[in-house]
Design an enzyme around this catalytic site. Structure first.
Site, PDB file in Angstrom:
ATOM      1  N   ASP A  36     -12.109  -7.578  58.770  1.00 20.48           N
ATOM      2  CA  ASP A  36     -13.018  -6.601  58.551  1.00 20.48           C
ATOM      3  C   ASP A  36     -13.361  -5.373  59.429  1.00 20.48           C
ATOM      4  OD1 ASP A  36     -14.227  -8.400  60.432  1.00 20.48           O
ATOM      5  OD2 ASP A  36     -15.599  -9.204  58.852  1.00 20.48           O
ATOM      6  N   ASP A  65      -9.537  -5.284  63.465  1.00 20.16           N
ATOM      7  CA  ASP A  65      -8.510  -6.059  62.749  1.00 20.16           C
ATOM      8  C   ASP A  65      -7.070  -5.539  62.097  1.00 20.16           C
ATOM      9  OD1 ASP A  65      -9.954  -8.421  63.472  1.00 20.16           O
ATOM     10  OD2 ASP A  65     -11.305  -8.275  61.562  1.00 20.16           O
ATOM     11  N   ASP A  79     -10.795 -15.522  57.727  1.00 22.02           N
ATOM     12  CA  ASP A  79     -12.156 -15.349  58.777  1.00 22.02           C
ATOM     13  C   ASP A  79     -13.343 -16.212  58.247  1.00 22.02           C
ATOM     14  OD1 ASP A  79     -11.245 -13.261  60.125  1.00 22.02           O
ATOM     15  OD2 ASP A  79     -12.530 -11.886  59.069  1.00 22.02           O
TER      16      ASP A  79
HETATM   17  P1  ATP Z   1     -15.558 -14.469  61.853  1.00 23.28           P
HETATM   18  O1  ATP Z   1     -15.502 -15.946  61.567  1.00 23.28           O
HETATM   19  O2  ATP Z   1     -15.601 -13.632  60.498  1.00 23.28           O
HETATM   20  O3  ATP Z   1     -14.435 -14.155  62.908  1.00 23.28           O
HETATM   21  P2  ATP Z   1     -17.618 -14.391  63.485  1.00 23.28           P
HETATM   22  O4  ATP Z   1     -18.983 -13.917  63.150  1.00 23.28           O
HETATM   23  O5  ATP Z   1     -17.192 -15.982  63.644  1.00 23.28           O
HETATM   24  O6  ATP Z   1     -16.954 -13.983  62.324  1.00 23.28           O
HETATM   25  P3  ATP Z   1     -17.665 -12.594  65.567  1.00 23.28           P
HETATM   26  O7  ATP Z   1     -18.428 -11.454  64.542  1.00 23.28           O
HETATM   27  O8  ATP Z   1     -16.411 -11.626  66.193  1.00 23.28           O
HETATM   28  O9  ATP Z   1     -16.935 -13.638  64.840  1.00 23.28           O
HETATM   29  O10 ATP Z   1     -18.694 -13.089  66.429  1.00 23.28           O
HETATM   30  C1  ATP Z   1     -18.264 -13.765  67.641  1.00 23.28           C
HETATM   31  C2  ATP Z   1     -19.259 -14.104  68.641  1.00 23.28           C
HETATM   32  O11 ATP Z   1     -20.041 -12.951  68.943  1.00 23.28           O
HETATM   33  C3  ATP Z   1     -20.267 -14.998  67.698  1.00 23.28           C
HETATM   34  O12 ATP Z   1     -19.933 -16.342  67.964  1.00 23.28           O
HETATM   35  C4  ATP Z   1     -21.752 -14.562  68.487  1.00 23.28           C
HETATM   36  O13 ATP Z   1     -21.855 -15.762  69.465  1.00 23.28           O
HETATM   37  C5  ATP Z   1     -21.449 -13.177  68.822  1.00 23.28           C
HETATM   38  N1  ATP Z   1     -22.048 -12.159  67.865  1.00 23.28           N
HETATM   39  C6  ATP Z   1     -21.702 -12.262  66.486  1.00 23.28           C
HETATM   40  N2  ATP Z   1     -22.917 -11.275  66.034  1.00 23.28           N
HETATM   41  C7  ATP Z   1     -23.370 -10.695  67.023  1.00 23.28           C
HETATM   42  C8  ATP Z   1     -24.366  -9.517  67.150  1.00 23.28           C
HETATM   43  N3  ATP Z   1     -24.718  -8.916  66.233  1.00 23.28           N
HETATM   44  N4  ATP Z   1     -24.884  -9.267  68.451  1.00 23.28           N
HETATM   45  C9  ATP Z   1     -24.298  -9.978  69.571  1.00 23.28           C
HETATM   46  N5  ATP Z   1     -23.586 -10.961  69.441  1.00 23.28           N
HETATM   47  C10 ATP Z   1     -23.215 -11.211  68.308  1.00 23.28           C
END
Ligand code: ATP
Length: 858
Positions: free
Chosen positions: A600, A604, A309
């Protein structure tokens, strides 16, 4: 519609129990755990040492000796049995306890509200009456009644066998049960029973049988052990029978056969492998990798791809909002503060209400904060524009919510304002939210969104993303009273977006470099935007000119076969959801890779289970992913995976080292005896001598090899293939050759001494005995590396080995020079010239090895 107000940023619903009450209840009801019945105590472990076949054979031998009136022999054999058992006990007890202690660390936790504060405790300390918070992916720690919930679905298959998750309602009648898993939603639950009083406790006896888990190597060694036993028994029979035919005393020959079998069969091997694995697991723990499944230790060494990730693993998960895009323009903070225009305030209000974090600045004190870093970053930025979360919490009451998940990539809440108005607020990935909007907040306020407006917003999004910013949009609409779940997210008004930085972890780039150097491909998998992912990927060295980036939507268009072919080139997957992760693992595995995959969230878990090494996050991971994983990263850090791979390689290398040592020595011993019997010579070693060699010369140095420091090229080799057996790369042949050399060497010394002393058997035997011991003790240093000669390895780097060898040498001299032992071991004091013969014969192979060890790199 249930009336909920679950927003546990700071204020949990009620105060919950006080710590004092909790302690009293803990005393009354006991720990919240299922009592294990089949835990092995020290006595059982000690008793089990006598269950092994070899010990039983030896006990038989002691009885025979006693019966034939050879009291000294019998006592010595018994002493050897006891010593052997004590050694075995210490090894096994330590290994068992250390693994148990580590398992305790990965025990599930619970979120409880006590004295009005939310705290994470070990599930063991939950008591009846505790107020619990449950989120998606949690394993429910005790039986309880649902007080409040939103979208709570629970997988109760462990209790009912029914695999479809059950929906729970907060009517005060719905219950949740210990051990079941919440697959989505949130809830507040009050506990009513714990430990053995729970539904799970009632059926716990049926669940007690958790079989021991053996690694593939352990299983293969057990198999090999059986073949060796069969071969040895035949050889021993030949030695004994030919001896008796030659006129040796049957008692002596019987004992010789038995001792030879004991010496030849590497019964200590599985124990040493277990100890080496346990020590490795401990070392990994010191480097923040908690191994949950022992086979992982072995598989780690052959990992060829690490899928990681991005957020929090490769990056720091320390978000700071750097830019806004509202009303067709970029806005940057002035002196760390964002302007408080109406448009900015409305945007921040939406993003802060649709938010579970908490942030409050205090006079003369540190700000109070909690929650997800992305959400927290927004609250901090909002504060600078005068939008304060504590005030919003008083103003807006949440009446419905759809929590954030990585599939939907957005979070939605419906709220009622104090003045009676209702709103929907949404925040999440811009490309997703835009699809739900028909209007946007432009320079002139709310206006219909044309195709061109949308294109402008998307290109602003890409501009921010390509400078490695993580972008989140927000949208809203006013409700006309009632909530219709179907149209909740339709016809929204797009308010703008934030761009936040999340710097890479300082150690990540170095770890990526180590990966590449050691033949492992690092792959980044993220839910974030393609451009953000590409920018970070390049910065870390994961995405290069030769590799590619693929978005989830593009992945959807590929068939499994196409994905398998493409996966060789793709270094970054962006905007993916958990179901894509599963396909990626499968594709990589199908193309022959050994895949490590991190995760996480609750969704997943399938990908983690499918991976060869499933890795979960210790800090941000859910219980479900942790349980599905074979390893937990206690610091959520990518470089910890690389460290664990290194430890995995070290352990495997060390196992090869002592297998090489032990088997070569055993072959040497058997061959000495076997050839002598074929040549009609009197037996070269008496039973007690063989047993002594088995215990002192084989056991101690082999254990020291198990904790040998790594070869300095350990992370410069290519990964070992999963299919490769332990004897690969010519190890089997090396063992055989060396075994023959040791056997021939010992026999030559014996024959020469018989000739020179006109058949002084006692002297010739003492020489053969010393020669066998010395050739083994010099060989043990060679075993430290397969690719470097003994002269190139600093002997001082393994002090334990030196101590083990000195100890064996000391005991050898004692047996040869202390008169008391002469009668027991049938030895005589050797003279200078005899030592010259013995030492030169023993060292000859070590000298030959200096010239023949080939430097080879995989
Ligand atoms: P990883 O790299 O670990 O997969 P990530 O943060 O890149 O994690 P996600 O957490 O699945 O991936 O987030 C995907 C998208 O969802 C982000 O690009 C963001 O636009 C949106 N996002 C992330 N956190 C939130 C939140 N708390 N509320 C709303 N939208 C969110």
């Amino acid at each position: 519609m249930e009336n909920i107000n679950i927003n546990w940023g700071k204020e949990p619903l009620t105060k919950g129990l006080s710590e004092k009450e909790a302690l009293e209840k803990l005393k009354k009801h006991g720990f919240n755990e299922l009592i294990k019945k089949n835990k092995k105590g020290p006595i059982t472990i000690f008793a089990e040492q006598f269950k092994n076949l070899m010990t039983l054979v030896l006990i038989g031998a002691a009885l025979i000796s006693w019966f034939f009136g050879e009291r000294a022999d019998a006592i010595t054999i018994l002493a050897i049995i006891v010593l052997n058992s004590i050694l075995g006990f210490i090894q096994e007890f330590k290994a068992e306890r250390s693994i148990e202690a580590l398992m305790e660390l990965s025990a599930p936790g619970a979120k409880v509200v006590r004295e009005g504060k939310l705290s994470h405790i070990s599930a063991k300390y939950v008591v009846p009456g505790d107020l619990l918070l449950i989120e998606a992916g949690d394993r429910i720690p005790a039986d309880g009644i649902v007080l409040e919930c939103t979208g709570l679905m629970v997988d109760e298959s462990l209790l009912t066998g029914e695999s479809v998750p059950v929906e729970k309602k907060p009517r005060g009648s719905d219950r949740v049960f210990m051990g079941t898993i919440s697959t989505s939603g949130k809830a507040k639950v009050v506990t009513y029973s714990t430990g053995m009083n729970t539904e799970m406790g009632k059926i716990a006896n049926m669940l007690q049988e958790i079989p021991d888990e053996y690694t593939p190597l352990q299983r293969r060694l057990a198999q090999l052990g059986k073949y060796i036993v069969a071969i040895c028994l035949i050889i021993c029979a030949v030695v004994s029978i030919t001896g008796i035919m030659r006129g040796e005393e049957p008692y002596n020959m019987l004992l010789t056969g038995i001792s030879l079998a004991v010496a030849a069969i590497p019964e200590g091997l599985p124990a040493i492998v277990t100890v080496a694995l346990a020590i490795g697991v401990q070392r990994m723990y010191k480097r923040n990798a908690l191994v949950r499944k022992l086979p992982a230790v072995e598989t780690l060494g052959s990992t060829t791809v690490i899928c990681s990730d991005k957020t929090g693993t490769l990056t720091q998960n320390k978000m700071t909002v750097k830019k806004l895009y509202i009303g067709d323009k970029f806005i940057e903070p002035q002196k760390d503060r964002f302007p408080s225009s109406d448009a900015v305030k409305l945007f921040f209000t939406a993003s802060a209400v649709c938010n579970d974090a908490f942030y409050e600045e205090k006079l003369m004190a540190e700000p109070e904060s909690s929650g997800d870093p992305t959400e927290l970053a927004i609250l901090k930025a909002a504060w600078t524009a005068g939008i304060k979360k504590p005030n919003l919490d008083k103003e807006y009451k949440r009446i419905h919510e759809i929590p954030f998940d990585s599939d939907r990539k957005r979070m939605t809440v419906a709220v009622k304002r104090k003045n009676g108005e209702s709103y929907v607020f949404v925040k999440g990935a811009v490309d997703i939210i835009l699809g739900l909007c028909s209007k946007y907040y432009g320079p002139k306020g709310e206006q219909p969104m044309t195709y061109l407006d949308m294109k402008n917003i998307l290109s602003a999004n890409e501009r921010m993303a390509s400078s490695a910013l993580r972008v989140l949009g927000a949208a809203y609409k006013k409700l006309d009273g009632s909530i219709d779940k179907n149209s909740l997210e339709k016809d929204l008004i797009f308010l703008g977006m934030t761009g936040m930085i999340d710097p890479p972890r300082p150690e990540a780039a170095k770890a990526v470099e180590t990966c590449i150097m050691s033949g492992i491909r690092p792959v980044m998998i993220t839910g974030d935007h393609k451009m953000t992912a590409a920018a970070i990927g390049k910065e870390l060295g994961i995405l290069t000119s030769e590799s590619q980036i693929l978005a989830g939507s593009e992945l959807d268009k590929l068939s499994d076969k196409q994905l398998e072919k493409a996966s060789g080139r793709i270094a970054v997957y962006a905007r993916v959801s958990p179901k894509h992760k599963l396909r990626i693992v499968k594709a990589l595995k199908a193309s022959g890779h050994t895949v490590a995959m991190t995760g996480d969230g609750v969704n997943d878990a399938p990908a983690i289970k499918e991976a060869d090494i499933g890795i979960s996050m210790g800090i941000t991971g859910t219980d479900v992913t942790k349980e599905a994983s074979s390893m937990v990263l206690l610091d959520d850090n990518f470089s910890t995976i690389v460290a664990a791979v290194e430890e995995g390689r070290i352990i495997y290398d060390n196992i090869r080292k002592f297998i090489r040592y032990l088997l070569s020595c055993n072959i040497g011993e058997v061959l000495t005896m076997f050839l002598a019997s074929l040549l009609y010579m009197p037996v070269p070693l008496i039973p007690i001598q063989i047993l002594w060699v088995n215990l002192v010369t084989d056991g101690l140095p082999a254990m020291a090899l198990g904790i040998d420091p790594p070869d300095n090229d350990i992370m410069r080799r290519r990964p070992r293939s999963k299919k490769e057996g332990i004897f690969s790369e010519g190890l089997g042949l090396k063992i055989l050759m060396r075994g023959i050399a040791i056997g021939l060497g010992t026999l030559s010394v014996y024959a020469l001494m018989l000739y020179l002393t006109y058949n002084d058997i006692q002297r010739a035997r003492t020489c053969a005995f010393a020669s066998l011991v010395l050739s083994q003790l010099s060989f043990v240093f060679e075993c430290r590396s397969e690719h470097r000669s003994i002269l190139k390895i600093n002997p001082l780097t393994n002090i334990w080995l030196i101590l083990a060898v000195l100890c064996s040498l000391g005991l050898l001299l004692m047996v040869i020079y202390v008169p008391f032992f002469h009668t027991i071991f049938d030895t005589v004091a050797l003279r200078g010239i005899e030592w010259i013969i013995v030492v030169s014969m023993s060292l000859i192979w070590t000298i030959v090895s200096v010239f023949t060890t080939k430097k080879k790199r995989r």
